[in-house]
Design an enzyme around this catalytic site. Structure first.
Site, PDB file in Angstrom:
ATOM      1  N   ASP A  49       0.822  -1.209   0.000  1.00 51.79           N
ATOM      2  CA  ASP A  49       0.000   0.000   0.000  1.00 51.79           C
ATOM      3  C   ASP A  49       0.860   1.264   0.000  1.00 51.79           C
ATOM      4  OD1 ASP A  49      -2.758   1.280   0.533  1.00 51.79           O
ATOM      5  OD2 ASP A  49      -1.522   2.104   2.151  1.00 51.79           O
ATOM      6  N   TYR A  54       2.393  10.334   0.728  1.00 57.10           N
ATOM      7  CA  TYR A  54       3.346   9.791   1.697  1.00 57.10           C
ATOM      8  C   TYR A  54       4.755  10.310   1.387  1.00 57.10           C
ATOM      9  CZ  TYR A  54      -0.261   6.413   3.148  1.00 57.10           C
ATOM     10  OH  TYR A  54      -1.402   5.817   3.615  1.00 57.10           O
ATOM     11  N   GLN A 176     -10.816   2.060   2.894  1.00 61.04           N
ATOM     12  CA  GLN A 176      -9.649   1.919   3.767  1.00 61.04           C
ATOM     13  C   GLN A 176      -9.873   2.752   5.036  1.00 61.04           C
ATOM     14  OE1 GLN A 176      -4.987   3.020   3.374  1.00 61.04           O
ATOM     15  NE2 GLN A 176      -5.701   1.447   1.964  1.00 61.04           N
ATOM     16  N   TRP A 205      -6.230   0.249   8.242  1.00 60.07           N
ATOM     17  CA  TRP A 205      -4.926   0.815   8.598  1.00 60.07           C
ATOM     18  C   TRP A 205      -4.875   1.145  10.094  1.00 60.07           C
ATOM     19  CZ3 TRP A 205      -4.261   6.053  10.182  1.00 60.07           C
ATOM     20  CH2 TRP A 205      -5.382   6.878  10.048  1.00 60.07           C
ATOM     21  N   PRO A 207      -3.436  -0.604  12.662  1.00 59.33           N
ATOM     22  CA  PRO A 207      -3.879  -1.723  13.497  1.00 59.33           C
ATOM     23  C   PRO A 207      -3.339  -1.689  14.921  1.00 59.33           C
ATOM     24  CG  PRO A 207      -2.153  -2.440  12.008  1.00 59.33           C
ATOM     25  CD  PRO A 207      -2.528  -1.050  11.586  1.00 59.33           C
ATOM     26  N   ALA A 209      -2.646   1.185  16.585  1.00 59.71           N
ATOM     27  CA  ALA A 209      -2.915   2.502  17.167  1.00 59.71           C
ATOM     28  C   ALA A 209      -1.609   3.258  17.411  1.00 59.71           C
ATOM     29  CB  ALA A 209      -3.708   2.378  18.462  1.00 59.71           C
TER      30      ALA A 209
END
Length: 322
Positions: A49, A54, A176, A205, A207, A209
């Site tokens: 991904d 980004y 997402q 996304w 996962p 935290a």
């Protein structure tokens, strides 16, 4: 590694995937990108991904240098369009930026097409109908195979489906959303009608935290941790009510369950997500090969999450949406 269908499509996607947010270009150079991607691929990961925003495009450039080592048919590669630059038409999901942003992403990724393309956020300045037309164009012209949304509200996704049906356009396949033990309202409640009605797929996304669910913050914020380096992430978690002493105490209790299962806290948190049948894949991130190896073991822990164990987890979390 288990491979799930992405929504109602025929695409088989690995239940655990690998993403570049906050690591490629910020923490990892070309060699480390190559090493971590190779480790993920060797564990059965086929979905990688990315997004135009980004590291201001550097993340895609770094991934592009590595992708050519693999057979294209073995990979599922994504990009997300919204934040493409500072010009008046470089932001959002207008038809113009969807096309130009995707062209630029493909150049950086050194690909002819991406498998998945997302609207990275809803755009209040662009009618959803225009966005659906734009995504339809990308797919029909071979720039992408499937399209989806990221962090859209269920009402917006529903509207996109209705427009696609009315105009005979290609409908979205996936969303997402952020999803973890502390952020679960959308996946566990709001999106349920979309799962049932349209078979919406999910590529979730955050996962862990931002590390909270690894247990690393049980005794404070360590130096060089994600929350110490990225103040905006810490602020986001505080605004969401995620980074609290109450949740840290919950992680301490969950860590005991993880130990009983011969797992790390991170593995337990990841296994809990892929246990959910409405999750097509969970996007993991890593700054080292060792982290990739640890994360991938969550696929083995999933089978240990019996109904009794899941009940114990829920009793600690005490946050399941009604």
């Amino acid at each position: 590694m288990q491979y799930n269908k992405l929504g109602k499509s025929g695409l088989k996607i690995s239940e655990m995937s690998f993403g570049s947010w906050l690591t490629f270009g910020n923490q990892l150079d070309v060699q480390k990108v190559k090493d971590t991607m190779r480790e993920a691929f060797n564990h059965g990961v086929n979905f990688f991904d990315n997004a135009e925003g980004y590291a201001n495009g550097l993340s895609e450039s770094l991934m592009g240098m590595v992708l050519k080592e693999y057979r294209r048919t073995d990979l599922i590669v994504s990009t997300k369009i919204f934040w493409g630059g500072n010009g008046p038409n470089d932001t959002g999901v207008s038809r113009k930026h969807l096309l130009e942003g995707t062209w630029n992403s493909l150049k950086r990724l050194q690909l002819d097409y991406v498998d998945l393309v997302y609207c990275h956020r809803p755009d209040p300045d662009t009618p959803i109908e225009e966005t659906v037309y734009g995504m339809d164009y990308l797919i029909r012209n071979g720039l992408a195979m499937y399209w989806g949304t990221s962090e859209w509200e269920p009402e917006q996704i529903e509207e996109a489906y209705k427009i696609a049906d009315k105009r005979n356009l290609i409908a979205p396949t996936m969303e997402q959303p952020q999803y973890n033990m502390f952020v679960r309202e959308k996946v566990d409640k709001k999106f349920v009608p979309l799962f049932e009605k349209y078979g919406l797929g999910t590529t979730t996304w955050s996962p862990l935290a931002s590390g909270l669910l690894t247990g690393k913050y049980n005794d404070g914020i360590p130096e060089n941790s994600r929350l110490s380096r990225f103040s905006r992430i810490k602020k986001m978690m505080e605004e969401q009510g995620v980074f609290t002493e109450e949740n840290i105490e919950k992680v301490r209790k969950l860590t005991k369950i993880a130990k009983d299962l011969d797992a790390t806290m991170a593995q337990l948190a990841l296994a809990w997500i892929i246990k959910n049948p409405n999750v097509s894949t969970v996007i993991t991130g890593a700054s080292s090969v060792e982290q990739v190896k640890e994360n991938m073991k969550a696929a083995e822990i999933k089978d240990k999450l019996t109904d009794d164990v899941m009940d114990k987890i829920e009793s600690i979390l005490d946050n399941k949406p009604e």
